[in-house]
Design a protein around this motif. Structure first.
Motif, PDB file in Angstrom:
ATOM      1  N   VAL A 294       0.849  -1.196   0.000  1.00 22.09           N
ATOM      2  CA  VAL A 294       0.000   0.000   0.000  1.00 22.09           C
ATOM      3  C   VAL A 294       0.885   1.246   0.000  1.00 22.09           C
ATOM      4  O   VAL A 294       1.915   1.293   0.687  1.00 22.09           O
ATOM      5  CB  VAL A 294      -0.925   0.016   1.233  1.00 22.09           C
ATOM      6  CG1 VAL A 294      -1.707   1.321   1.307  1.00 22.09           C
ATOM      7  CG2 VAL A 294      -1.888  -1.168   1.186  1.00 22.09           C
ATOM      8  N   THR A 295       0.442   2.258  -0.765  1.00 14.61           N
ATOM      9  CA  THR A 295       1.079   3.572  -0.759  1.00 14.61           C
ATOM     10  C   THR A 295       0.050   4.606  -0.331  1.00 14.61           C
ATOM     11  O   THR A 295      -1.063   4.637  -0.881  1.00 14.61           O
ATOM     12  CB  THR A 295       1.617   3.936  -2.150  1.00 14.61           C
ATOM     13  OG1 THR A 295       2.566   2.952  -2.567  1.00 14.61           O
ATOM     14  CG2 THR A 295       2.291   5.302  -2.128  1.00 14.61           C
ATOM     15  N   ASP A 311       4.635   3.637   2.481  1.00 16.08           N
ATOM     16  CA  ASP A 311       4.888   2.866   1.269  1.00 16.08           C
ATOM     17  C   ASP A 311       5.460   1.519   1.695  1.00 16.08           C
ATOM     18  O   ASP A 311       6.634   1.421   2.042  1.00 16.08           O
ATOM     19  CB  ASP A 311       5.855   3.611   0.347  1.00 16.08           C
ATOM     20  CG  ASP A 311       6.033   2.897  -0.999  1.00 16.08           C
ATOM     21  OD1 ASP A 311       5.198   2.036  -1.321  1.00 16.08           O
ATOM     22  OD2 ASP A 311       7.012   3.209  -1.708  1.00 16.08           O
ATOM     23  N   SER A 337      -4.535  10.194  -1.192  1.00 14.31           N
ATOM     24  CA  SER A 337      -4.521   9.123  -2.192  1.00 14.31           C
ATOM     25  C   SER A 337      -4.001   7.847  -1.544  1.00 14.31           C
ATOM     26  O   SER A 337      -2.904   7.832  -0.972  1.00 14.31           O
ATOM     27  CB  SER A 337      -3.633   9.519  -3.376  1.00 14.31           C
ATOM     28  OG  SER A 337      -3.492   8.438  -4.278  1.00 14.31           O
ATOM     29  N   ARG A 339      -3.397   3.756  -2.471  1.00 15.83           N
ATOM     30  CA  ARG A 339      -3.352   2.769  -3.539  1.00 15.83           C
ATOM     31  C   ARG A 339      -2.786   1.460  -3.006  1.00 15.83           C
ATOM     32  O   ARG A 339      -1.758   1.451  -2.320  1.00 15.83           O
ATOM     33  CB  ARG A 339      -2.490   3.251  -4.703  1.00 15.83           C
ATOM     34  CG  ARG A 339      -2.961   4.552  -5.333  1.00 15.83           C
ATOM     35  CD  ARG A 339      -2.177   4.857  -6.609  1.00 15.83           C
ATOM     36  NE  ARG A 339      -0.742   4.848  -6.380  1.00 15.83           N
ATOM     37  CZ  ARG A 339      -0.042   5.884  -5.894  1.00 15.83           C
ATOM     38  NH1 ARG A 339      -0.675   7.007  -5.597  1.00 15.83           N
ATOM     39  NH2 ARG A 339       1.260   5.804  -5.737  1.00 15.83           N
ATOM     40  N   ASP A 341      -2.555  -3.111  -4.007  1.00 14.49           N
ATOM     41  CA  ASP A 341      -2.484  -4.040  -5.137  1.00 14.49           C
ATOM     42  C   ASP A 341      -3.847  -4.276  -5.764  1.00 14.49           C
ATOM     43  O   ASP A 341      -3.950  -4.599  -6.946  1.00 14.49           O
ATOM     44  CB  ASP A 341      -1.886  -5.378  -4.688  1.00 14.49           C
ATOM     45  CG  ASP A 341      -0.450  -5.247  -4.203  1.00 14.49           C
ATOM     46  OD1 ASP A 341       0.211  -4.271  -4.596  1.00 14.49           O
ATOM     47  OD2 ASP A 341      -0.012  -6.109  -3.432  1.00 14.49           O
ATOM     48  N   ALA A 344      -7.739   1.365  -5.238  1.00 11.06           N
ATOM     49  CA  ALA A 344      -7.192   2.721  -5.249  1.00 11.06           C
ATOM     50  C   ALA A 344      -8.316   3.685  -4.929  1.00 11.06           C
ATOM     51  O   ALA A 344      -9.460   3.495  -5.389  1.00 11.06           O
ATOM     52  CB  ALA A 344      -6.571   3.051  -6.614  1.00 11.06           C
ATOM     53  N   GLN A 345      -8.025   4.679  -4.101  1.00 13.24           N
ATOM     54  CA  GLN A 345      -9.044   5.670  -3.775  1.00 13.24           C
ATOM     55  C   GLN A 345      -8.369   6.988  -3.445  1.00 13.24           C
ATOM     56  O   GLN A 345      -7.324   7.034  -2.794  1.00 13.24           O
ATOM     57  CB  GLN A 345      -9.904   5.217  -2.598  1.00 13.24           C
ATOM     58  CG  GLN A 345     -11.006   6.234  -2.242  1.00 13.24           C
ATOM     59  CD  GLN A 345     -12.003   5.686  -1.260  1.00 13.24           C
ATOM     60  OE1 GLN A 345     -12.292   4.488  -1.279  1.00 13.24           O
ATOM     61  NE2 GLN A 345     -12.538   6.534  -0.428  1.00 13.24           N
ATOM     62  N   SER A 346      -8.991   8.088  -3.895  1.00 16.46           N
ATOM     63  CA  SER A 346      -8.530   9.442  -3.562  1.00 16.46           C
ATOM     64  C   SER A 346      -9.699  10.192  -2.939  1.00 16.46           C
ATOM     65  O   SER A 346     -10.833  10.060  -3.416  1.00 16.46           O
ATOM     66  CB  SER A 346      -8.049  10.170  -4.817  1.00 16.46           C
ATOM     67  OG  SER A 346      -6.911   9.532  -5.347  1.00 16.46           O
TER      68      SER A 346
END
Length: 346
Positions: A294-295, A311, A337, A339, A341, A344-346
């Protein structure tokens, strides 16, 4: 010695007083005091509701009343043919001037002598009693003494040598993000209640427990009892629960633990930032259904990255907390943000 007001008995015609007989010489209650004239009366149950060792009480069995210090306040010899009673001393001071018998808020304890088997049911065994507090009485349903009245009626009593609180079941039912704890007892003796305790994954490293609530017990009862407590809105993760059973005198015992895992209901669960608006920092949490890389980053409205909060790999079914520190940034709108694997969501 405290001066007590005269005692007035208001009882139905069905209640008859049997004379107190002499104590059996074999019994352990020969040192119990004789009635002093300043007493309250404990009416004992009929034979069907008084059991000793699993069978009905018999004429010649003895029941003694004790305070929390182990001082005998009175003894009655049971008569199966009529209503039996204990004339219990309520003097502030016992003979000798150094023993307090009963004051307001004290718990009543019973010991039993089985005359036919020469068995003494003492504080190491269970003598369970339930009271009828519907009439004016110095003892409430839980066996707590209160001065001012003179008559106490015992509905049921049993001496069987079981544990003070016999827990027969303790289960945890998971419903979405709530945990419903249910437990049952077969018998209870002087049970003040149960402290419900919880341990999170973070607590487990330190062997720490959090007290969630106190559930009142049923005092002393020979009947099965059921309890329930709901713990709501738990974040994903592993939880352990246990019960701390507490007696009226403060003694306690821990019961076996139960364990549940609250899982993420979706692929991921991202909380709102709090506080929002914020100055200078805000916090949010992230939980994953499956472990993954996850980032976590923060951007301004120009699309420029202003901070990278994380990260790396995050474990599943745990709540991960992040804090965005904006002390050195200009006031304005920022975009979070996240993200992984598989999302993803912002």
């Amino acid at each position: 010695m405290k001066s007590l007001r005269p005692l007035v008995l208001l009882i139905g015609a069905a209640f008859l007083f049997a004379p107190l007989q002499s104590a059996n010489a074999q019994s352990p209650f020969t040192s119990c005091p004789a009635a002093t004239g300043q007493t309250f009366t404990v009416i004992l149950p009929d034979p069907a509701n008084l059991t000793i060792g699993g069978t009905q009480a018999q004429t010649g069995d003895e029941i003694a009343l004790y305070n929390a210090n182990g001082d005998c306040a009175g003894v009655g010899v049971y008569d199966a043919s009529s209503t039996s009673s204990i004339a219990a001393t309520i003097d502030d001071q016992a003979p000798g001037g150094n023993t307090v018998y009963f004051t307001d808020g004290d718990q009543l304890y019973f010991q039993v002598w089985d005359n036919s088997s020469n068995t003494h049911y003492d504080e190491n065994a269970t003598v369970s009693a339930t009271f009828d507090a519907s009439q004016s009485a110095p003892v409430d349903n839980n066996g707590i003494y209160n001065s001012g009245e003179s008559l106490s009626i015992v509905q049921t009593m049993s001496a069987n040598g079981a544990l003070p609180v016999e827990l027969t079941a303790f289960d945890a039912l998971l419903m979405d993000r709530d945990v419903i704890l249910r437990w049952e007892t077969a018998t209870e003796t002087v049970n003040a209640g149960f402290e419900v305790q919880m341990q999170t994954e973070a607590d487990q490293a330190f062997e720490a427990w959090t007290n969630l609530s106190f559930v009142e017990g049923r005092g002393t009862t020979a009947e099965a009892q059921a309890y329930e407590h709901r713990v709501t809105d738990l974040a994903p993760g592993l939880y352990r629960f246990r019960l701390k059973q507490v007696d009226f005198d403060g003694t306690f015992e821990y019961h076996p633990e139960v364990e549940v895992t609250v899982e993420s209901p979706e692929t991921f669960m991202l909380s709102s930032a709090y506080p929002n608006p914020f100055n200078p920092q805000t916090t949010f949490t992230l939980a994953l259904q499956s472990a993954q890389n996850v980032t976590v980053e923060v951007y301004n409205t120009l699309g420029q990255r202003v901070a990278q909060l994380y990260d790396g790999r995050l474990e599943a079914n745990r709540t991960h907390q992040f804090t965005f520190e904006a002390r050195d940034l200009a006031s304005g709108l920022y975009i979070l943000s996240v993200r992984g694997d598989r999302f993803a969501q912002s």
